[in-house]
Design a protein around this motif. Structure first.
Motif, PDB file in Angstrom:
ATOM      1  N   THR A  61      18.095  -7.805  -8.360  1.00 17.88           N
ATOM      2  CA  THR A  61      17.120  -8.246  -9.044  1.00 17.88           C
ATOM      3  C   THR A  61      15.830  -8.158  -8.556  1.00 17.88           C
ATOM      4  O   THR A  61      14.700  -7.951  -9.125  1.00 17.88           O
ATOM      5  N   ARG A  62      15.767  -8.870  -7.270  1.00 16.37           N
ATOM      6  CA  ARG A  62      14.508  -8.934  -6.534  1.00 16.37           C
ATOM      7  C   ARG A  62      13.994  -7.760  -6.103  1.00 16.37           C
ATOM      8  O   ARG A  62      12.837  -7.416  -6.453  1.00 16.37           O
ATOM      9  N   GLU A  63      14.805  -6.647  -5.809  1.00 15.25           N
ATOM     10  CA  GLU A  63      14.470  -5.271  -5.485  1.00 15.25           C
ATOM     11  C   GLU A  63      13.780  -4.715  -6.714  1.00 15.25           C
ATOM     12  O   GLU A  63      12.727  -4.172  -6.607  1.00 15.25           O
ATOM     13  N   MET A  64      14.464  -4.825  -7.736  1.00  9.29           N
ATOM     14  CA  MET A  64      14.129  -4.166  -9.051  1.00  9.29           C
ATOM     15  C   MET A  64      12.726  -4.752  -9.663  1.00  9.29           C
ATOM     16  O   MET A  64      11.769  -4.033 -10.096  1.00  9.29           O
ATOM     17  N   GLN A  65      12.399  -6.010  -9.225  1.00 10.00           N
ATOM     18  CA  GLN A  65      11.101  -6.676  -9.747  1.00 10.00           C
ATOM     19  C   GLN A  65      10.135  -6.167  -8.581  1.00 10.00           C
ATOM     20  O   GLN A  65       8.798  -6.259  -8.885  1.00 10.00           O
ATOM     21  N   LEU A  66      10.204  -5.817  -7.392  1.00  3.04           N
ATOM     22  CA  LEU A  66       9.390  -5.190  -6.551  1.00  3.04           C
ATOM     23  C   LEU A  66       9.181  -3.752  -6.441  1.00  3.04           C
ATOM     24  O   LEU A  66       8.258  -3.334  -5.967  1.00  3.04           O
ATOM     25  N   ILE A  67      10.044  -3.016  -7.528  1.00  2.00           N
ATOM     26  CA  ILE A  67       9.823  -1.876  -7.619  1.00  2.00           C
ATOM     27  C   ILE A  67       8.342  -1.092  -8.024  1.00  2.00           C
ATOM     28  O   ILE A  67       7.798  -0.257  -7.662  1.00  2.00           O
ATOM     29  N   PRO A  68       7.644  -1.999  -9.052  1.00  2.00           N
ATOM     30  CA  PRO A  68       6.383  -1.489  -9.454  1.00  2.00           C
ATOM     31  C   PRO A  68       5.468  -1.612  -8.623  1.00  2.00           C
ATOM     32  O   PRO A  68       4.415  -0.898  -8.331  1.00  2.00           O
ATOM     33  N   GLU A  69       5.687  -2.849  -7.575  1.00  2.00           N
ATOM     34  CA  GLU A  69       4.590  -2.937  -6.530  1.00  2.00           C
ATOM     35  C   GLU A  69       4.711  -1.813  -5.494  1.00  2.00           C
ATOM     36  O   GLU A  69       3.677  -1.241  -5.088  1.00  2.00           O
ATOM     37  N   HIS A  75       1.682   5.083  -4.967  1.00  2.00           N
ATOM     38  CA  HIS A  75       0.425   5.880  -5.711  1.00  2.00           C
ATOM     39  C   HIS A  75      -0.754   5.574  -4.875  1.00  2.00           C
ATOM     40  O   HIS A  75      -1.578   6.510  -4.749  1.00  2.00           O
ATOM     41  N   MET A  76      -1.213   4.400  -4.710  1.00  2.00           N
ATOM     42  CA  MET A  76      -2.517   4.086  -3.922  1.00  2.00           C
ATOM     43  C   MET A  76      -2.655   5.092  -2.407  1.00  2.00           C
ATOM     44  O   MET A  76      -3.808   5.404  -2.208  1.00  2.00           O
ATOM     45  N   HIS A  77      -1.547   4.955  -1.769  1.00  2.00           N
ATOM     46  CA  HIS A  77      -1.519   5.710  -0.587  1.00  2.00           C
ATOM     47  C   HIS A  77      -1.744   7.321  -0.623  1.00  2.00           C
ATOM     48  O   HIS A  77      -2.502   7.938  -0.071  1.00  2.00           O
ATOM     49  N   ASP A  78      -0.994   7.796  -1.880  1.00  2.00           N
ATOM     50  CA  ASP A  78      -1.399   9.220  -2.250  1.00  2.00           C
ATOM     51  C   ASP A  78      -2.816   9.173  -2.641  1.00  2.00           C
ATOM     52  O   ASP A  78      -3.597  10.461  -2.258  1.00  2.00           O
ATOM     53  N   ARG A  79      -3.351   8.672  -3.536  1.00  2.00           N
ATOM     54  CA  ARG A  79      -4.732   8.525  -3.886  1.00  2.00           C
ATOM     55  C   ARG A  79      -5.781   8.382  -2.569  1.00  2.00           C
ATOM     56  O   ARG A  79      -6.773   9.281  -2.678  1.00  2.00           O
ATOM     57  N   LEU A  80      -5.545   7.569  -1.721  1.00  2.00           N
ATOM     58  CA  LEU A  80      -6.307   7.443  -0.707  1.00  2.00           C
ATOM     59  C   LEU A  80      -6.186   8.787   0.223  1.00  2.00           C
ATOM     60  O   LEU A  80      -7.565   9.019   0.936  1.00  2.00           O
ATOM     61  N   ARG A  81      -4.993   9.244   0.496  1.00  2.00           N
ATOM     62  CA  ARG A  81      -5.011  10.580   0.958  1.00  2.00           C
ATOM     63  C   ARG A  81      -5.808  11.684   0.725  1.00  2.00           C
ATOM     64  O   ARG A  81      -6.520  12.459   1.343  1.00  2.00           O
ATOM     65  N   GLU A  82      -5.454  11.768  -0.682  1.00  2.00           N
ATOM     66  CA  GLU A  82      -6.212  12.700  -1.692  1.00  2.00           C
ATOM     67  C   GLU A  82      -7.802  12.669  -1.498  1.00  2.00           C
ATOM     68  O   GLU A  82      -8.671  13.744  -1.300  1.00  2.00           O
TER      69      GLU A  82
END
Length: 119
Positions: A61-69, A75-82
């Motif tokens: 449950t804790r892991e599933m709550q952290l999935i969006p984060e 996503h931010m890492h990909d955007r920064l690299r792009e």
């Protein structure tokens, strides 16, 4: 006759749980099931403690709550690299443009020098 003890009957209170075993919907806090007395010994499946299962369920449950984060971080890492790649490409285009301009200015200067020497 004593006042206040008339003929009105009190409603029985709803007994959901007891002080020793309060009622709860959380399976971790419920009392374990007791083995019925009418079954022969050894016929029923043994009582199994599920502490490990509850812990893993809690971790899941804790892991599933952290999935969006984690997804947002990826996503931010990909955007920064792009964006970094885009910046490098723009810098390279500007550098090539300035190099061609410098070469043209250099050729004009050499041509002007050659014309001055020839005359």
């Amino acid at each position: 006759m004593i006042a206040g003890l008339g003929g009105t009957a009190l409603k029985p209170a709803k007994r959901i749980g007891t002080i020793d075993r309060p009622h709860t919907h959380d399976p971790r806090n419920q009392a374990p099931m007791s083995v019925p007395t009418h079954e022969p010994v050894g016929s029923a499946t043994p009582n199994v403690t599920i502490i490990g299962a509850n812990d893993s369920r809690q971790n899941r449950t804790r892991e599933m709550q952290l999935i969006p984060e984690a997804l947002a971080r990826a996503h931010m890492h990909d955007r920064l690299r792009e964006a970094d790649t885009q910046r490098r490409a723009v810098r390279l285009v500007n550098a090539r443009r300035m190099q061609r301009r410098a070469e043209r200015v250099s050729m004009r200067a050499r041509r002007a020098l050659a014309m001055a020497v020839m005359n």
